[in-house]
Design a protein around this motif. Structure first.
Motif, PDB file in Angstrom:
ATOM      1  N   ALA A  72      -4.154  10.120 -13.103  1.00  0.00           N
ATOM      2  CA  ALA A  72      -3.124  10.248 -14.140  1.00  0.00           C
ATOM      3  C   ALA A  72      -1.806  10.661 -13.495  1.00  0.00           C
ATOM      4  N   VAL A  73      -0.714  10.118 -14.025  1.00  0.00           N
ATOM      5  CA  VAL A  73       0.625  10.379 -13.501  1.00  0.00           C
ATOM      6  C   VAL A  73       1.369  11.294 -14.470  1.00  0.00           C
ATOM      7  N   GLU A  74       2.065  12.293 -13.933  1.00  0.00           N
ATOM      8  CA  GLU A  74       2.877  13.179 -14.770  1.00  0.00           C
ATOM      9  C   GLU A  74       4.126  12.454 -15.277  1.00  0.00           C
ATOM     10  N   ILE A  75       4.517  12.784 -16.514  1.00  0.00           N
ATOM     11  CA  ILE A  75       5.778  12.271 -17.052  1.00  0.00           C
ATOM     12  C   ILE A  75       6.874  13.236 -16.643  1.00  0.00           C
ATOM     13  N   SER A  76       7.878  12.741 -15.952  1.00  0.00           N
ATOM     14  CA  SER A  76       8.981  13.607 -15.552  1.00  0.00           C
ATOM     15  C   SER A  76       9.786  14.025 -16.782  1.00  0.00           C
ATOM     16  N   GLU A  77      10.489  15.154 -16.665  1.00  0.00           N
ATOM     17  CA  GLU A  77      11.214  15.698 -17.813  1.00  0.00           C
ATOM     18  C   GLU A  77      12.304  14.749 -18.309  1.00  0.00           C
ATOM     19  N   ASP A  78      12.908  14.001 -17.402  1.00  0.00           N
ATOM     20  CA  ASP A  78      13.995  13.099 -17.782  1.00  0.00           C
ATOM     21  C   ASP A  78      13.548  11.640 -17.833  1.00  0.00           C
ATOM     22  N   SER A  79      12.237  11.439 -17.976  1.00  0.00           N
ATOM     23  CA  SER A  79      11.719  10.068 -17.965  1.00  0.00           C
ATOM     24  C   SER A  79      12.248   9.273 -19.163  1.00  0.00           C
ATOM     25  N   SER A  80      12.716   8.059 -18.881  1.00  0.00           N
ATOM     26  CA  SER A  80      13.179   7.174 -19.949  1.00  0.00           C
ATOM     27  C   SER A  80      12.143   6.103 -20.279  1.00  0.00           C
ATOM     28  N   ASP A  81      11.185   5.902 -19.361  1.00  0.00           N
ATOM     29  CA  ASP A  81      10.117   4.934 -19.599  1.00  0.00           C
ATOM     30  C   ASP A  81       8.986   5.208 -18.609  1.00  0.00           C
ATOM     31  N   PRO A  82       7.953   5.906 -19.026  1.00  0.00           N
ATOM     32  CA  PRO A  82       6.861   6.246 -18.097  1.00  0.00           C
ATOM     33  C   PRO A  82       6.112   5.036 -17.554  1.00  0.00           C
ATOM     34  N   ARG A  83       6.309   3.875 -18.161  1.00  0.00           N
ATOM     35  CA  ARG A  83       5.619   2.689 -17.674  1.00  0.00           C
ATOM     36  C   ARG A  83       6.104   2.284 -16.290  1.00  0.00           C
ATOM     37  N   GLY A  84       7.325   2.648 -15.954  1.00  0.00           N
ATOM     38  CA  GLY A  84       7.870   2.271 -14.649  1.00  0.00           C
ATOM     39  C   GLY A  84       7.782   3.387 -13.626  1.00  0.00           C
ATOM     40  N   SER A  85       6.978   4.391 -13.874  1.00  0.00           N
ATOM     41  CA  SER A  85       6.883   5.515 -12.954  1.00  0.00           C
ATOM     42  C   SER A  85       6.253   5.084 -11.628  1.00  0.00           C
ATOM     43  N   GLN A  86       6.883   5.518 -10.518  1.00  0.00           N
ATOM     44  CA  GLN A  86       6.372   5.219  -9.186  1.00  0.00           C
ATOM     45  C   GLN A  86       5.750   6.458  -8.541  1.00  0.00           C
ATOM     46  N   ALA A  87       5.614   7.530  -9.306  1.00  0.00           N
ATOM     47  CA  ALA A  87       5.079   8.774  -8.764  1.00  0.00           C
ATOM     48  C   ALA A  87       3.589   8.639  -8.456  1.00  0.00           C
ATOM     49  N   GLU A  88       3.160   9.384  -7.431  1.00  0.00           N
ATOM     50  CA  GLU A  88       1.745   9.392  -7.089  1.00  0.00           C
ATOM     51  C   GLU A  88       0.978  10.236  -8.115  1.00  0.00           C
ATOM     52  N   PRO A  89      -0.241   9.845  -8.428  1.00  0.00           N
ATOM     53  CA  PRO A  89      -1.032  10.645  -9.380  1.00  0.00           C
ATOM     54  C   PRO A  89      -1.380  12.006  -8.780  1.00  0.00           C
ATOM     55  N   THR A  90      -1.219  13.043  -9.571  1.00  0.00           N
ATOM     56  CA  THR A  90      -1.567  14.402  -9.140  1.00  0.00           C
ATOM     57  C   THR A  90      -2.625  15.022 -10.058  1.00  0.00           C
ATOM     58  N   HIS A  91      -3.085  14.263 -11.038  1.00  0.00           N
ATOM     59  CA  HIS A  91      -4.127  14.722 -11.960  1.00  0.00           C
ATOM     60  C   HIS A  91      -5.213  13.648 -12.030  1.00  0.00           C
ATOM     61  N   PHE A  92      -6.448  14.105 -12.166  1.00  0.00           N
ATOM     62  CA  PHE A  92      -7.574  13.183 -12.236  1.00  0.00           C
ATOM     63  C   PHE A  92      -8.540  13.687 -13.300  1.00  0.00           C
ATOM     64  N   ALA A  93      -9.045  12.747 -14.100  1.00  0.00           N
ATOM     65  CA  ALA A  93      -9.949  13.095 -15.195  1.00  0.00           C
ATOM     66  C   ALA A  93     -11.186  12.212 -15.119  1.00  0.00           C
ATOM     67  N   ALA A  94     -12.344  12.851 -15.161  1.00  0.00           N
ATOM     68  CA  ALA A  94     -13.605  12.114 -15.119  1.00  0.00           C
ATOM     69  C   ALA A  94     -14.439  12.449 -16.350  1.00  0.00           C
ATOM     70  N   PRO A  95     -14.918  11.440 -17.074  1.00  0.00           N
ATOM     71  CA  PRO A  95     -15.767  11.723 -18.246  1.00  0.00           C
ATOM     72  C   PRO A  95     -17.119  12.286 -17.830  1.00  0.00           C
ATOM     73  N   VAL A  96     -17.642  13.162 -18.667  1.00  0.00           N
ATOM     74  CA  VAL A  96     -18.976  13.740 -18.448  1.00  0.00           C
ATOM     75  C   VAL A  96     -19.885  13.242 -19.562  1.00  0.00           C
ATOM     76  N   THR A  97     -21.062  12.740 -19.191  1.00  0.00           N
ATOM     77  CA  THR A  97     -21.987  12.198 -20.181  1.00  0.00           C
ATOM     78  C   THR A  97     -23.319  12.927 -20.130  1.00  0.00           C
ATOM     79  N   SER A  98     -23.973  12.953 -21.295  1.00  0.00           N
ATOM     80  CA  SER A  98     -25.326  13.499 -21.414  1.00  0.00           C
ATOM     81  C   SER A  98     -26.179  12.424 -22.071  1.00  0.00           C
ATOM     82  N   GLU A  99     -27.106  11.886 -21.291  1.00  0.00           N
ATOM     83  CA  GLU A  99     -27.924  10.765 -21.763  1.00  0.00           C
ATOM     84  C   GLU A  99     -27.023   9.619 -22.230  1.00  0.00           C
ATOM     85  N   ALA A 100     -26.021   9.317 -21.427  1.00  0.00           N
ATOM     86  CA  ALA A 100     -25.071   8.212 -21.644  1.00  0.00           C
ATOM     87  C   ALA A 100     -24.105   8.462 -22.793  1.00  0.00           C
ATOM     88  N   LEU A 101     -24.146   9.637 -23.411  1.00  0.00           N
ATOM     89  CA  LEU A 101     -23.213   9.955 -24.480  1.00  0.00           C
ATOM     90  C   LEU A 101     -22.089  10.851 -23.945  1.00  0.00           C
TER      91      LEU A 101
END
Length: 255
Positions: A72-101
């Motif tokens: 995941a990429v952080e949105i800068s405070e002055d971002s006008s369009d996060p779709r064009g962000s060239q920043a490196e990801p500094t956050h990562f999220a992984a889903p946790v499942t229990s019996e595939a749920l």
């Protein structure tokens, strides 16, 4: 010959830590996150799972599975369009499942001191990560620690905290306007909180100043040479008046 070998060993002991440190510093955020999820994520999940997922049995806790992490990429405070962000990801999220749920997520944030992992019981977040499309971009609003997904020209809330600010999907432009409004309200709220916290101290200062002024005034009046004498002292200076009548007894006017 021995001296040469000893010198080489000494140089190796001096240079190897620096080489290892340089190699560590050159690692990309993705490589650091990959190493953390491979070596430490499972232990972190086991440490907090009992508290984070109190409704799961011990057997279910032991069988929890960490799925593939998503950067995941952080949105800068002055971002006008996060779709064009060239920043490196500094956050990562992984889903946790229990019996595939989906039951929650494991988060990893890269910080100045290295990295920090956390576990959250956010089934909605996990579901969004598991059903994301290949072109989706995961973004983070750092001020509110909320996660959103960019899908084309649409912003989708993907964490429970994000749903508190945005109930459903919206355009990127509307999202940026909402974000600007939230940041302004948050800044005003912090200023008001500081003002409220200072108010008791200001009132106490005023009361103390009034008390000190009153004390000084009373002290000055007591010590002033022009201050009127007390009534008791004035009464002690009165002398009794005696009236004499011809051929009679003396009469005390005070009687």
């Amino acid at each position: 010959m021995r001296s040469v070998l000893a010198l080489l060993v000494l140089l190796g002991l001096v240079l190897l830590p620096g080489v290892a440190r340089a190699a560590t510093e050159e690692r990309s955020p993705e490589e650091s996150a990959e190493e953390w999820f491979e070596n430490e994520a499972t232990e972190t999940l086991r440490s907090y799972a009992g508290t984070v997922f109190p409704d799961l049995t011990q057997e279910e806790l032991e069988e929890l599975v960490i799925e593939e992490p998503v950067p995941a990429v952080e949105i800068s405070e002055d971002s006008s369009d996060p779709r064009g962000s060239q920043a490196e990801p500094t956050h990562f999220a992984a889903p946790v499942t229990s019996e595939a749920l989906p039951v929650g997520v494991v988060l990893y944030d890269i910080t100045e001191d290295g990295g920090e992992g956390a576990v959250h019981a956010d089934a909605y977040f996990a579901t969004r990560l598991l059903t994301r499309e290949r072109a989706d971009l995961l973004i983070v609003e750092p001020q509110f620690s909320t996660y959103f997904m960019i899908r084309g020209d649409t912003i989708i809330p993907v964490s429970a905290e994000a749903l508190d600010h945005l109930a459903g999907s919206t355009s990127v432009e509307s999202f940026l306007e909402l974000r600007k409004s939230l940041m302004t309200d948050d800044a005003n709220g912090r200023d008001e909180a500081v003002s409220t916290n200072n108010r008791p101290a200001i009132i106490a200062g005023i009361i103390l100043a009034v008390f000190l002024a009153s004390t000084l005034t009373i002290t000055w009046l007591r010590r002033s040479p022009n201050a009127p004498e007390p009534l008791e002292k004035l009464a002690s200076h009165k002398r009794p008046i005696r009236i004499y009548r011809p051929g009679g007894n003396r009469v005390n006017a005070d009687d």
